[in-house]
Design an enzyme around this catalytic site. Structure first.
Site, PDB file in Angstrom:
ATOM      1  N   GLU A  87       1.539  11.967  49.859  1.00  0.00           N
ATOM      2  CA  GLU A  87       2.516  12.506  48.913  1.00  0.00           C
ATOM      3  C   GLU A  87       2.662  11.573  47.727  1.00  0.00           C
ATOM      4  O   GLU A  87       2.777  10.355  47.948  1.00  0.00           O
ATOM      5  CB  GLU A  87       3.869  12.706  49.604  1.00  0.00           C
ATOM      6  CG  GLU A  87       3.803  13.773  50.676  1.00  0.00           C
ATOM      7  CD  GLU A  87       5.135  14.013  51.390  1.00  0.00           C
ATOM      8  OE1 GLU A  87       6.164  13.449  50.953  1.00  0.00           O
ATOM      9  OE2 GLU A  87       5.150  14.758  52.369  1.00  0.00           O
ATOM     10  N   HIS A  91       8.084  18.323  49.188  1.00  0.00           N
ATOM     11  CA  HIS A  91       9.021  17.578  50.043  1.00  0.00           C
ATOM     12  C   HIS A  91      10.457  17.703  49.511  1.00  0.00           C
ATOM     13  O   HIS A  91      11.064  16.723  49.080  1.00  0.00           O
ATOM     14  CB  HIS A  91       8.597  16.101  50.142  1.00  0.00           C
ATOM     15  CG  HIS A  91       9.214  15.394  51.312  1.00  0.00           C
ATOM     16  ND1 HIS A  91       8.602  14.361  51.970  1.00  0.00           N
ATOM     17  CD2 HIS A  91      10.407  15.561  51.944  1.00  0.00           C
ATOM     18  CE1 HIS A  91       9.366  13.923  52.956  1.00  0.00           C
ATOM     19  NE2 HIS A  91      10.478  14.646  52.955  1.00  0.00           N
ATOM     20  N   ARG A 132       7.108  15.342  58.727  1.00  0.00           N
ATOM     21  CA  ARG A 132       6.342  14.395  57.923  1.00  0.00           C
ATOM     22  C   ARG A 132       4.886  14.818  58.039  1.00  0.00           C
ATOM     23  O   ARG A 132       4.467  15.328  59.095  1.00  0.00           O
ATOM     24  CB  ARG A 132       6.491  12.955  58.442  1.00  0.00           C
ATOM     25  CG  ARG A 132       7.851  12.317  58.175  1.00  0.00           C
ATOM     26  CD  ARG A 132       8.065  12.026  56.685  1.00  0.00           C
ATOM     27  NE  ARG A 132       9.319  11.339  56.416  1.00  0.00           N
ATOM     28  CZ  ARG A 132      10.484  11.928  56.147  1.00  0.00           C
ATOM     29  NH1 ARG A 132      10.569  13.255  56.122  1.00  0.00           N
ATOM     30  NH2 ARG A 132      11.557  11.200  55.893  1.00  0.00           N
TER      31      ARG A 132
HETATM   32  C1  DGY Z   1      14.627  13.038  54.971  1.00  0.00           C
HETATM   33  O1  DGY Z   1      15.774  12.772  54.561  1.00  0.00           O
HETATM   34  O2  DGY Z   1      14.011  12.280  55.696  1.00  0.00           O
HETATM   35  C2  DGY Z   1      13.983  14.327  54.604  1.00  0.00           C
HETATM   36  O3  DGY Z   1      12.613  14.197  54.510  1.00  0.00           O
HETATM   37  C3  DGY Z   1      14.553  14.935  53.372  1.00  0.00           C
HETATM   38  O4  DGY Z   1      13.749  15.936  52.845  1.00  0.00           O
END
Ligand code: DGY
Length: 323
Positions: free
Chosen positions: A264, A283, A235
């Protein structure tokens, strides 16, 4: 009357259709700007989707809610203590996406090391007129040292690819040691500083929590090799993004591959987007047709269990059941 399910931002069509057979499902793609959202939320018994803000403020507006079912493995959008206080279950979708995210991580590593996006532009802009000048060379991935911060399911799937596909040496750092990873991938545990100092590639794949927020900043970038390539697929909040920008500008590290950002969608003015040695993705860790549908089905399984008074398989706030 059918129970109401609020689908938040996105729900794969086959899963929407599956739920719509038994429930009154409504998809809110742009909830902030949809005037029907507050009323539907007030009546909804379940939420399924991506990044629903599960905190006390919104839970107060959802008195009938039993479950928030994330279509993601990450759950930093959910304040689990608030959920429990409100008697709401929180679930996520571990497992089904591991290989897909690991594939993406290897792709990002290769693309950054071998400068593939830059070279794609080189070909498409008609610059390929003879032998490739050596200033366009990349660096090897195979036989290098990969330092993985976070050796959970996804971290292990990456270690497997890196070790057996690319003959990489694997270092890892986690809160608790993982003997299984040490055995399977010949991975060596390091404290964070040593991992940063020794790795050619530093890959961050940890959940965002209060503990991990901003864990990689200038101090950590300074410890990395000047030839290091930094990869973040966790993240955006796990690093201090301004410090990454500084580290790249000061040549403290060589390059970065980023699937996640502090904000984002990323601000088009973010300096990272101007840097040739930074490969950026929107992402996309789990974004394949197969895996997104599988995740949504798993999230629907969790949701149905929660709504129908059963224990969902991927319940996060276990203490909610004892309330
Ligand atoms: C999640 O599922 O948390 C991931 O970020 C997918 O990309």
């Amino acid at each position: 009357m059918k129970k109401k399910i609020l689908a938040y931002r996105r729900l794969e069509q086959p899963v929407y259709d599956r739920l719509a057979k038994d429930y009154d499902v409504r998809l809110f793609v742009d909830p902030e700007n949809d005037s029907d959202f507050p009323e539907f939320l007030r009546e909804a018994e379940g939420v399924i989707g991506i990044g629903f803000p599960g905190n006390a403020v919104i839970l107060d507006k959802a008195p009938n809610l039993k479950i928030i079912s994330n279509v993601s493995v990450g759950y930093n959008n959910l304040e689990l203590a608030d959920l429990t206080k409100h008697g709401v279950m929180g679930t996520h979708t571990p497992g089904v996406l591991d290989d897909t995210v690991a594939d993406m991580a290897m792709g990002l590593m290769l693309a950054t090391a071998r400068r593939m996006p830059e070279l794609d532009g080189y070909v498409k802009r008609g610059l390929w007129k003879g032998l490739l000048p050596n200033e366009w060379y990349g660096v090897d991935v195979h036989h290098k040292t990969l330092g993985i911060i976070g050796m959970g399911r996804v971290g292990s799937a990456i270690a497997k690819r890196a070790r057996f596909g690319f003959d990489m040496d694997i270092l890892y750092h986690t809160r608790t040691r993982k003997p299984e990873a040490e055995e399977r991938f010949d991975a060596s545990y390091r404290d964070l500083d040593d991992l940063l100092k020794e790795s050619d590639y530093v890959l961050l794949v940890i959940p965002l929590t209060e503990e991990t927020r901003g864990m990689i900043g200038s101090e950590q970038f300074r410890l990395m090799k000047s030839s290091a390539i930094f990869l973040n697929i966790s993240r955006g909040g796990t690093i201090i993004e301004e410090d990454l920008i500084d580290a790249l500008q000061q040549n403290e590290i060589a390059a970065a591959g980023l699937d996640v950002f502090a904000q984002e969608p990323v601000d088009p003015k973010n300096p990272l987007l101007q840097m040739k040695n930074v490969v950026t993705l929107p992402h996309i860790g789990s974004s394949t047709h197969e895996t997104e549908v599988a995740m949504a089905h798993l999230a629907a399984d969790n949701l149905i269990a929660g709504i129908e008074g059963k224990r969902p398989a991927n319940l996060l706030n276990l203490n909610v059941l004892g309330r």
